[in-house]
Design a protein around this motif. Structure first.
Motif, PDB file in Angstrom:
ATOM      1  N   TYR A   1       0.841  -1.194   0.000  1.00 18.13           N
ATOM      2  CA  TYR A   1       0.000   0.000   0.000  1.00 18.13           C
ATOM      3  C   TYR A   1       0.875   1.242   0.000  1.00 18.13           C
ATOM      4  O   TYR A   1       1.769   1.376   0.827  1.00 18.13           O
ATOM      5  CB  TYR A   1      -0.925  -0.012   1.215  1.00 18.13           C
ATOM      6  CG  TYR A   1      -1.948  -1.130   1.128  1.00 18.13           C
ATOM      7  CD1 TYR A   1      -1.617  -2.426   1.502  1.00 18.13           C
ATOM      8  CD2 TYR A   1      -3.222  -0.891   0.630  1.00 18.13           C
ATOM      9  CE1 TYR A   1      -2.538  -3.464   1.388  1.00 18.13           C
ATOM     10  CE2 TYR A   1      -4.151  -1.916   0.518  1.00 18.13           C
ATOM     11  CZ  TYR A   1      -3.794  -3.204   0.889  1.00 18.13           C
ATOM     12  OH  TYR A   1      -4.697  -4.215   0.769  1.00 18.13           O
ATOM     13  N   TYR A   2       0.605   2.129  -0.946  1.00 18.77           N
ATOM     14  CA  TYR A   2       1.392   3.344  -1.111  1.00 18.77           C
ATOM     15  C   TYR A   2       0.566   4.566  -0.731  1.00 18.77           C
ATOM     16  O   TYR A   2      -0.587   4.704  -1.150  1.00 18.77           O
ATOM     17  CB  TYR A   2       1.840   3.520  -2.559  1.00 18.77           C
ATOM     18  CG  TYR A   2       2.760   2.446  -3.083  1.00 18.77           C
ATOM     19  CD1 TYR A   2       2.248   1.387  -3.819  1.00 18.77           C
ATOM     20  CD2 TYR A   2       4.132   2.509  -2.861  1.00 18.77           C
ATOM     21  CE1 TYR A   2       3.092   0.401  -4.320  1.00 18.77           C
ATOM     22  CE2 TYR A   2       4.973   1.522  -3.358  1.00 18.77           C
ATOM     23  CZ  TYR A   2       4.440   0.475  -4.089  1.00 18.77           C
ATOM     24  OH  TYR A   2       5.272  -0.495  -4.584  1.00 18.77           O
ATOM     25  N   CYS A   3       1.194   5.455  -0.001  1.00 19.26           N
ATOM     26  CA  CYS A   3       0.602   6.743   0.343  1.00 19.26           C
ATOM     27  C   CYS A   3       1.311   7.816  -0.479  1.00 19.26           C
ATOM     28  O   CYS A   3       2.542   7.897  -0.447  1.00 19.26           O
ATOM     29  CB  CYS A   3       0.789   7.001   1.839  1.00 19.26           C
ATOM     30  SG  CYS A   3       0.523   8.701   2.372  1.00 19.26           S
ATOM     31  N   LEU A   4       0.569   8.614  -1.208  1.00 21.36           N
ATOM     32  CA  LEU A   4       1.149   9.688  -1.997  1.00 21.36           C
ATOM     33  C   LEU A   4       0.496  11.003  -1.634  1.00 21.36           C
ATOM     34  O   LEU A   4      -0.710  11.068  -1.372  1.00 21.36           O
ATOM     35  CB  LEU A   4       0.949   9.441  -3.491  1.00 21.36           C
ATOM     36  CG  LEU A   4       1.959   8.535  -4.167  1.00 21.36           C
ATOM     37  CD1 LEU A   4       1.633   7.080  -3.864  1.00 21.36           C
ATOM     38  CD2 LEU A   4       1.968   8.756  -5.664  1.00 21.36           C
ATOM     39  N   VAL A   5       1.294  12.051  -1.650  1.00 19.41           N
ATOM     40  CA  VAL A   5       0.786  13.386  -1.356  1.00 19.41           C
ATOM     41  C   VAL A   5       1.184  14.313  -2.488  1.00 19.41           C
ATOM     42  O   VAL A   5       2.357  14.369  -2.863  1.00 19.41           O
ATOM     43  CB  VAL A   5       1.347  13.913  -0.024  1.00 19.41           C
ATOM     44  CG1 VAL A   5       0.978  15.372   0.173  1.00 19.41           C
ATOM     45  CG2 VAL A   5       0.827  13.067   1.128  1.00 19.41           C
ATOM     46  N   GLY A   6       0.227  15.028  -3.026  1.00 22.23           N
ATOM     47  CA  GLY A   6       0.528  15.959  -4.098  1.00 22.23           C
ATOM     48  C   GLY A   6      -0.727  16.641  -4.596  1.00 22.23           C
ATOM     49  O   GLY A   6      -1.844  16.291  -4.193  1.00 22.23           O
ATOM     50  N   GLU A   7      -0.545  17.605  -5.484  1.00 22.63           N
ATOM     51  CA  GLU A   7      -1.701  18.309  -6.028  1.00 22.63           C
ATOM     52  C   GLU A   7      -2.496  17.370  -6.916  1.00 22.63           C
ATOM     53  O   GLU A   7      -1.944  16.521  -7.604  1.00 22.63           O
ATOM     54  CB  GLU A   7      -1.248  19.537  -6.818  1.00 22.63           C
ATOM     55  CG  GLU A   7      -0.602  20.595  -5.950  1.00 22.63           C
ATOM     56  CD  GLU A   7      -0.371  21.899  -6.693  1.00 22.63           C
ATOM     57  OE1 GLU A   7      -1.205  22.226  -7.563  1.00 22.63           O
ATOM     58  OE2 GLU A   7       0.621  22.567  -6.411  1.00 22.63           O
ATOM     59  N   ARG A   8      -3.805  17.558  -6.904  1.00 24.97           N
ATOM     60  CA  ARG A   8      -4.642  16.695  -7.728  1.00 24.97           C
ATOM     61  C   ARG A   8      -4.453  17.010  -9.199  1.00 24.97           C
ATOM     62  O   ARG A   8      -4.603  16.146 -10.044  1.00 24.97           O
ATOM     63  CB  ARG A   8      -6.115  16.863  -7.326  1.00 24.97           C
ATOM     64  CG  ARG A   8      -6.939  15.638  -7.604  1.00 24.97           C
ATOM     65  CD  ARG A   8      -8.288  15.745  -6.945  1.00 24.97           C
ATOM     66  NE  ARG A   8      -9.167  16.661  -7.643  1.00 24.97           N
ATOM     67  CZ  ARG A   8     -10.432  16.863  -7.292  1.00 24.97           C
ATOM     68  NH1 ARG A   8     -10.927  16.243  -6.238  1.00 24.97           N
ATOM     69  NH2 ARG A   8     -11.170  17.704  -7.956  1.00 24.97           N
ATOM     70  N   ALA A   9      -4.123  18.249  -9.514  1.00 27.26           N
ATOM     71  CA  ALA A   9      -3.864  18.611 -10.897  1.00 27.26           C
ATOM     72  C   ALA A   9      -2.566  17.950 -11.335  1.00 27.26           C
ATOM     73  O   ALA A   9      -1.496  18.236 -10.817  1.00 27.26           O
ATOM     74  CB  ALA A   9      -3.759  20.128 -11.025  1.00 27.26           C
ATOM     75  N   ALA A  10      -2.656  17.082 -12.320  1.00 28.33           N
ATOM     76  CA  ALA A  10      -1.507  16.278 -12.714  1.00 28.33           C
ATOM     77  C   ALA A  10      -0.338  17.117 -13.193  1.00 28.33           C
ATOM     78  O   ALA A  10       0.809  16.719 -13.084  1.00 28.33           O
ATOM     79  CB  ALA A  10      -1.925  15.281 -13.795  1.00 28.33           C
ATOM     80  N   ALA A  11      -0.601  18.295 -13.718  1.00 28.16           N
ATOM     81  CA  ALA A  11       0.474  19.133 -14.239  1.00 28.16           C
ATOM     82  C   ALA A  11       1.464  19.529 -13.159  1.00 28.16           C
ATOM     83  O   ALA A  11       2.625  19.781 -13.427  1.00 28.16           O
ATOM     84  CB  ALA A  11      -0.106  20.395 -14.878  1.00 28.16           C
TER      85      ALA A  11
END
Lengths: 113, 113
Positions: free
Chosen positions: B86-96
């Motif tokens: 299971y991976y946890c990722l944090v970042g903007e939802r906008a893929a750019a």
């Protein structure tokens, strides 16, 4: 819908040979990505594309080239394969702003001998 | 870039609830938290995404405290088939704005009979 389809699923190359991995998606996603995954490690981004005709480098781009001539296809090329490129390669795609994250393919297992 | 920290591995038994916590102390205002599941020889699969408080879907729940510096993925009544990474990722939802988002090593969950 097929989602994200990667071909081939397996390949063995000799050092110095070239090959192209194909990724195709039928979800009309704008963004496409190529990752590699080595044993016991997470995924590392190689190259990505934000739209047809555009590509950009990710975290580990050296030794790879990409092209996105059509929106649905993203090609990953190895011009001169090296044993260090032995890995499992995953393609993914997404909308520009998606509440559902990325959709991944099932992977291509590449061995360079 | 918000770095994430999660346990390397966890064990559980069938029928138990499993909670996997991810730390992300420097999460940014526009960042979302996304969890993926990966089975052997398959690409990661989106599980759930959230921004604050609680999100629930048919597979899992995601709890995010007010300070958003951590999050907890909750899997109710796990079965053997939930054994995965299971991976946890944090970042903007906008893929750019997300192209340097990192998949870490993840948490390897083993469900025992």
């Amino acid at each position: 819908n097929a989602g994200v389809t990667q071909t081939p699923k397996f390949r063995v190359l000799k050092t110095g040979q070239s090959m192209t991995l194909l990724c195709a998606q039928d979800m009309n996603h704008e963004y496409m990505y190529w990752y590699r995954q080595d044993p016991g490690m997470g995924l590392r981004l190689i190259h990505y594309s934000v739209g047809e005709g555009t590509t950009a480098k990710g975290e580990v781009p050296d030794g790879y080239n990409v092209s996105r001539l059509k929106k649905q296809n993203f090609l990953l090329g190895l011009e001169s394969a090296a044993p260090s490129q032995t890995s499992v390669y995953f393609c993914a795609s997404s909308f520009a702003d998606s509440p559902y994250g990325y959709t991944f393919g099932s992977g291509t297992r590449l061995t360079v001998v | 870039l918000a770095k994430t920290t999660q346990p390397i591995s966890m064990d559980s038994y069938e029928g138990q609830e499993v909670n996997i916590t991810c730390s992300h102390n420097n999460i940014a205002t526009n960042d979302y938290i996304t969890w993926y599941q990966q089975f052997p020889s398959q690409g990661p699969r989106f599980i759930i995404q959230g921004y604050k408080t609680k999100v629930t879907n048919e597979v899992a729940s995601l709890f995010i405290p007010a300070d958003r510096k951590s999050s907890t993925l909750s899997l109710p009544r796990v079965s053997l088939s939930d054994t995965a990474v299971y991976y946890c990722l944090v970042g903007e939802r906008a893929a750019a704005n997300n192209n340097d988002m990192r998949f870490g090593a993840g948490t390897r969950l083993t469900v025992k009979p």
